[in-house]
Design a protein around this motif. Sequence first.
Motif, PDB file in Angstrom:
ATOM      1  N   ASP A 167       0.866  -1.187   0.000  1.00  0.00           N
ATOM      2  CA  ASP A 167       0.000   0.000   0.000  1.00  0.00           C
ATOM      3  C   ASP A 167       0.899   1.232   0.000  1.00  0.00           C
ATOM      4  OD1 ASP A 167      -1.814   2.028   0.326  1.00  0.00           O
ATOM      5  OD2 ASP A 167      -2.802   1.158   2.074  1.00  0.00           O
ATOM      6  N   THR A 168       0.848   1.988  -1.086  1.00  0.00           N
ATOM      7  CA  THR A 168       1.728   3.155  -1.227  1.00  0.00           C
ATOM      8  C   THR A 168       1.024   4.468  -0.917  1.00  0.00           C
ATOM      9  OG1 THR A 168       1.161   3.249  -3.585  1.00  0.00           O
ATOM     10  CG2 THR A 168       3.144   2.016  -2.975  1.00  0.00           C
ATOM     11  N   GLY A 169      -0.261   4.399  -0.624  1.00  0.00           N
ATOM     12  CA  GLY A 169      -1.011   5.620  -0.363  1.00  0.00           C
ATOM     13  C   GLY A 169      -1.733   6.157  -1.575  1.00  0.00           C
ATOM     14  N   TYR A 170      -1.347   5.682  -2.745  1.00  0.00           N
ATOM     15  CA  TYR A 170      -2.034   6.104  -3.964  1.00  0.00           C
ATOM     16  C   TYR A 170      -3.405   5.425  -4.032  1.00  0.00           C
ATOM     17  CZ  TYR A 170       2.175   8.385  -5.679  1.00  0.00           C
ATOM     18  OH  TYR A 170       3.249   9.228  -5.818  1.00  0.00           O
ATOM     19  N   PRO A 171      -4.357   6.027  -4.723  1.00  0.00           N
ATOM     20  CA  PRO A 171      -5.696   5.418  -4.771  1.00  0.00           C
ATOM     21  C   PRO A 171      -5.691   4.092  -5.509  1.00  0.00           C
ATOM     22  CG  PRO A 171      -5.539   7.271  -6.299  1.00  0.00           C
ATOM     23  CD  PRO A 171      -4.294   7.295  -5.477  1.00  0.00           C
ATOM     24  N   ILE A 172      -6.570   3.200  -5.081  1.00  0.00           N
ATOM     25  CA  ILE A 172      -6.781   1.959  -5.814  1.00  0.00           C
ATOM     26  C   ILE A 172      -7.679   2.276  -7.002  1.00  0.00           C
ATOM     27  CG2 ILE A 172      -7.849  -0.325  -5.742  1.00  0.00           C
ATOM     28  CD1 ILE A 172      -7.038  -0.480  -2.802  1.00  0.00           C
ATOM     29  N   GLY A 173      -7.232   1.912  -8.178  1.00  0.00           N
ATOM     30  CA  GLY A 173      -7.993   2.205  -9.383  1.00  0.00           C
ATOM     31  C   GLY A 173      -8.396   0.952 -10.118  1.00  0.00           C
ATOM     32  N   GLY A 174      -9.082   1.152 -11.246  1.00  0.00           N
ATOM     33  CA  GLY A 174      -9.506   0.039 -12.074  1.00  0.00           C
ATOM     34  C   GLY A 174      -9.021   0.220 -13.505  1.00  0.00           C
ATOM     35  N   ILE A 175      -8.571  -0.870 -14.120  1.00  0.00           N
ATOM     36  CA  ILE A 175      -8.138  -0.860 -15.516  1.00  0.00           C
ATOM     37  C   ILE A 175      -9.210  -1.529 -16.366  1.00  0.00           C
ATOM     38  CG2 ILE A 175      -6.444  -1.695 -17.186  1.00  0.00           C
ATOM     39  CD1 ILE A 175      -4.356  -1.647 -15.038  1.00  0.00           C
ATOM     40  N   THR A 176      -9.618  -0.843 -17.435  1.00  0.00           N
ATOM     41  CA  THR A 176     -10.591  -1.396 -18.363  1.00  0.00           C
ATOM     42  C   THR A 176      -9.941  -1.499 -19.744  1.00  0.00           C
ATOM     43  OG1 THR A 176     -12.229  -0.085 -17.139  1.00  0.00           O
ATOM     44  CG2 THR A 176     -13.005  -1.240 -19.099  1.00  0.00           C
ATOM     45  N   THR A 177     -10.265  -2.545 -20.476  1.00  0.00           N
ATOM     46  CA  THR A 177      -9.673  -2.721 -21.796  1.00  0.00           C
ATOM     47  C   THR A 177     -10.408  -1.873 -22.839  1.00  0.00           C
ATOM     48  OG1 THR A 177     -11.105  -4.589 -22.350  1.00  0.00           O
ATOM     49  CG2 THR A 177      -9.005  -5.089 -21.254  1.00  0.00           C
ATOM     50  N   ARG A 178      -9.742  -1.631 -23.928  1.00  0.00           N
ATOM     51  CA  ARG A 178     -10.291  -0.892 -25.062  1.00  0.00           C
ATOM     52  C   ARG A 178     -11.624  -1.496 -25.513  1.00  0.00           C
ATOM     53  NH1 ARG A 178      -8.721   1.648 -30.054  1.00  0.00           N
ATOM     54  NH2 ARG A 178      -9.870   0.736 -31.816  1.00  0.00           N
ATOM     55  N   GLU A 179     -11.666  -2.828 -25.607  1.00  0.00           N
ATOM     56  CA  GLU A 179     -12.862  -3.505 -26.108  1.00  0.00           C
ATOM     57  C   GLU A 179     -14.077  -3.245 -25.213  1.00  0.00           C
ATOM     58  OE1 GLU A 179      -9.328  -4.903 -27.829  1.00  0.00           O
ATOM     59  OE2 GLU A 179      -9.884  -4.953 -25.680  1.00  0.00           O
ATOM     60  N   GLN A 180     -13.878  -3.292 -23.906  1.00  0.00           N
ATOM     61  CA  GLN A 180     -14.990  -3.076 -22.983  1.00  0.00           C
ATOM     62  C   GLN A 180     -15.479  -1.626 -23.025  1.00  0.00           C
ATOM     63  OE1 GLN A 180     -16.668  -5.320 -21.482  1.00  0.00           O
ATOM     64  NE2 GLN A 180     -15.307  -7.095 -21.732  1.00  0.00           N
ATOM     65  N   VAL A 181     -14.542  -0.687 -23.109  1.00  0.00           N
ATOM     66  CA  VAL A 181     -14.919   0.729 -23.141  1.00  0.00           C
ATOM     67  C   VAL A 181     -15.686   1.046 -24.428  1.00  0.00           C
ATOM     68  CG1 VAL A 181     -14.034   3.090 -23.261  1.00  0.00           C
ATOM     69  CG2 VAL A 181     -13.068   1.469 -21.616  1.00  0.00           C
ATOM     70  N   LEU A 182     -15.202   0.539 -25.563  1.00  0.00           N
ATOM     71  CA  LEU A 182     -15.888   0.787 -26.836  1.00  0.00           C
ATOM     72  C   LEU A 182     -17.274   0.161 -26.849  1.00  0.00           C
ATOM     73  CD1 LEU A 182     -12.985   0.314 -29.423  1.00  0.00           C
ATOM     74  CD2 LEU A 182     -14.060   2.456 -28.678  1.00  0.00           C
ATOM     75  N   ALA A 183     -17.461  -0.904 -26.064  1.00  0.00           N
ATOM     76  CA  ALA A 183     -18.771  -1.551 -25.970  1.00  0.00           C
ATOM     77  C   ALA A 183     -19.675  -0.865 -24.951  1.00  0.00           C
ATOM     78  CB  ALA A 183     -18.598  -3.027 -25.619  1.00  0.00           C
ATOM     79  N   GLY A 184     -19.150   0.192 -24.294  1.00  0.00           N
ATOM     80  CA  GLY A 184     -19.942   0.909 -23.296  1.00  0.00           C
ATOM     81  C   GLY A 184     -19.949   0.268 -21.926  1.00  0.00           C
ATOM     82  N   ASN A 185     -19.103  -0.755 -21.723  1.00  0.00           N
ATOM     83  CA  ASN A 185     -19.027  -1.435 -20.419  1.00  0.00           C
ATOM     84  C   ASN A 185     -17.945  -0.759 -19.574  1.00  0.00           C
ATOM     85  OD1 ASN A 185     -20.952  -3.319 -21.378  1.00  0.00           O
ATOM     86  ND2 ASN A 185     -19.315  -4.524 -22.335  1.00  0.00           N
ATOM     87  N   TYR A 186     -18.191   0.471 -19.176  1.00  0.00           N
ATOM     88  CA  TYR A 186     -17.157   1.290 -18.553  1.00  0.00           C
ATOM     89  C   TYR A 186     -16.698   0.758 -17.192  1.00  0.00           C
ATOM     90  CZ  TYR A 186     -19.149   4.369 -22.077  1.00  0.00           C
ATOM     91  OH  TYR A 186     -19.636   4.871 -23.255  1.00  0.00           O
ATOM     92  N   ASP A 187     -17.584   0.062 -16.496  1.00  0.00           N
ATOM     93  CA  ASP A 187     -17.211  -0.426 -15.162  1.00  0.00           C
ATOM     94  C   ASP A 187     -16.899  -1.917 -15.153  1.00  0.00           C
ATOM     95  OD1 ASP A 187     -19.754  -1.305 -15.630  1.00  0.00           O
ATOM     96  OD2 ASP A 187     -20.592  -0.650 -13.710  1.00  0.00           O
ATOM     97  N   ASN A 188     -16.690  -2.497 -16.334  1.00  0.00           N
ATOM     98  CA  ASN A 188     -16.278  -3.898 -16.397  1.00  0.00           C
ATOM     99  C   ASN A 188     -14.751  -3.947 -16.369  1.00  0.00           C
ATOM    100  OD1 ASN A 188     -16.055  -6.635 -16.701  1.00  0.00           O
ATOM    101  ND2 ASN A 188     -17.046  -6.749 -18.702  1.00  0.00           N
ATOM    102  N   TYR A 189     -14.205  -3.731 -15.178  1.00  0.00           N
ATOM    103  CA  TYR A 189     -12.755  -3.639 -15.024  1.00  0.00           C
ATOM    104  C   TYR A 189     -12.090  -4.996 -15.229  1.00  0.00           C
ATOM    105  CZ  TYR A 189     -14.316   0.618 -12.710  1.00  0.00           C
ATOM    106  OH  TYR A 189     -14.930   1.801 -12.423  1.00  0.00           O
ATOM    107  N   SER A 190     -10.911  -4.948 -15.804  1.00  0.00           N
ATOM    108  CA  SER A 190     -10.119  -6.173 -15.949  1.00  0.00           C
ATOM    109  C   SER A 190      -9.237  -6.410 -14.730  1.00  0.00           C
ATOM    110  CB  SER A 190      -9.241  -6.088 -17.200  1.00  0.00           C
ATOM    111  OG  SER A 190     -10.033  -6.061 -18.368  1.00  0.00           O
ATOM    112  N   TYR A 191      -8.750  -5.314 -14.133  1.00  0.00           N
ATOM    113  CA  TYR A 191      -7.873  -5.414 -12.966  1.00  0.00           C
ATOM    114  C   TYR A 191      -8.087  -4.216 -12.048  1.00  0.00           C
ATOM    115  CZ  TYR A 191      -5.264  -8.595 -16.040  1.00  0.00           C
ATOM    116  OH  TYR A 191      -4.909  -9.606 -16.892  1.00  0.00           O
TER     117      TYR A 191
END
Length: 276
Positions: A167-191
């Motif tokens: 834990d470095t103090g930086y916020p925990i974020g989410g990574i989404t792939t290009r394919e999911q974002v283009l499909a409108g699945n903005y909160d379907n995080y991969s990691y």
Amino acid sequence: MLNKNVKFFTTGEFAKICKVNKQTLIYYDQIGLLSPAIKDGKGYRYYSLAQYDFFSVIELLKAVGMSLKDIQQYMAEKSPENFLELMQQQKEIVAQKRRELEIIEGIIDVKMKTTEEALHLHFDDITIEYFPEATLYLSKNIENSTEEQFVKAVADFIEELDRSQLDTGYPIGGITTREQVLAGNYDNYSYLYIEQPHPREGHPYFKAIEGQVIIGYHIGPSKMLGETYSRLFKVMHEQGYQLGQYVYEEYIYDAVMKDREEEYVTKIMMEVQKIQ
């Protein structure tokens, strides 16, 4: 009878020297940890100055987390050799606590820095910036997870960060792939991810590729993310860019700083490439 050549202290006087209340000394006497040097026929207790060092060692051991029961056990088997071994053990504990405090201090510094930076942001702005390569620590793949699986993944990731001291103090974020974002699945995080500015050996890391990134800010609940993404895509196309491989999301303001979800701020960073 008191030896006039030795200075003795009443319970109150000795408690004042030790900076504790009388009840602490009485309790230590009751459990056989530190008894007065003398108890006269009238029940008065007297302590010697030599017992102050004894008391200070008890407080030292308590300060590093040793229980009174463990201290009693040592006192029942005390010797110079056992004392040296005990002090070495406690020194190692103190060193570990120091390392833990340094980690906590680092986390506090990062949270102060990121919050101060956030105060100067204009959340209506959409910018295209150059990002250097960043090192991230990732969760296991969570793409297409159910809500229950997502909640468990978050809990597991936080536990892993704590266990591995990542834990470095930086916020925990989410990574989404290009394919999911283009499909409108903005909160379907991969990691899930957390930035690692000073990565340590022995851990698998993900390298966020350096390059151009379009940055925007979403204000409000996550169910409205689509509106902000539409604004980002509009600017991206107007500037002659196309979406890259990954999109990164992380909170700028969340429940730590805002009471209402409508006031939460999410930072969106989309990798982009110039259209040739």
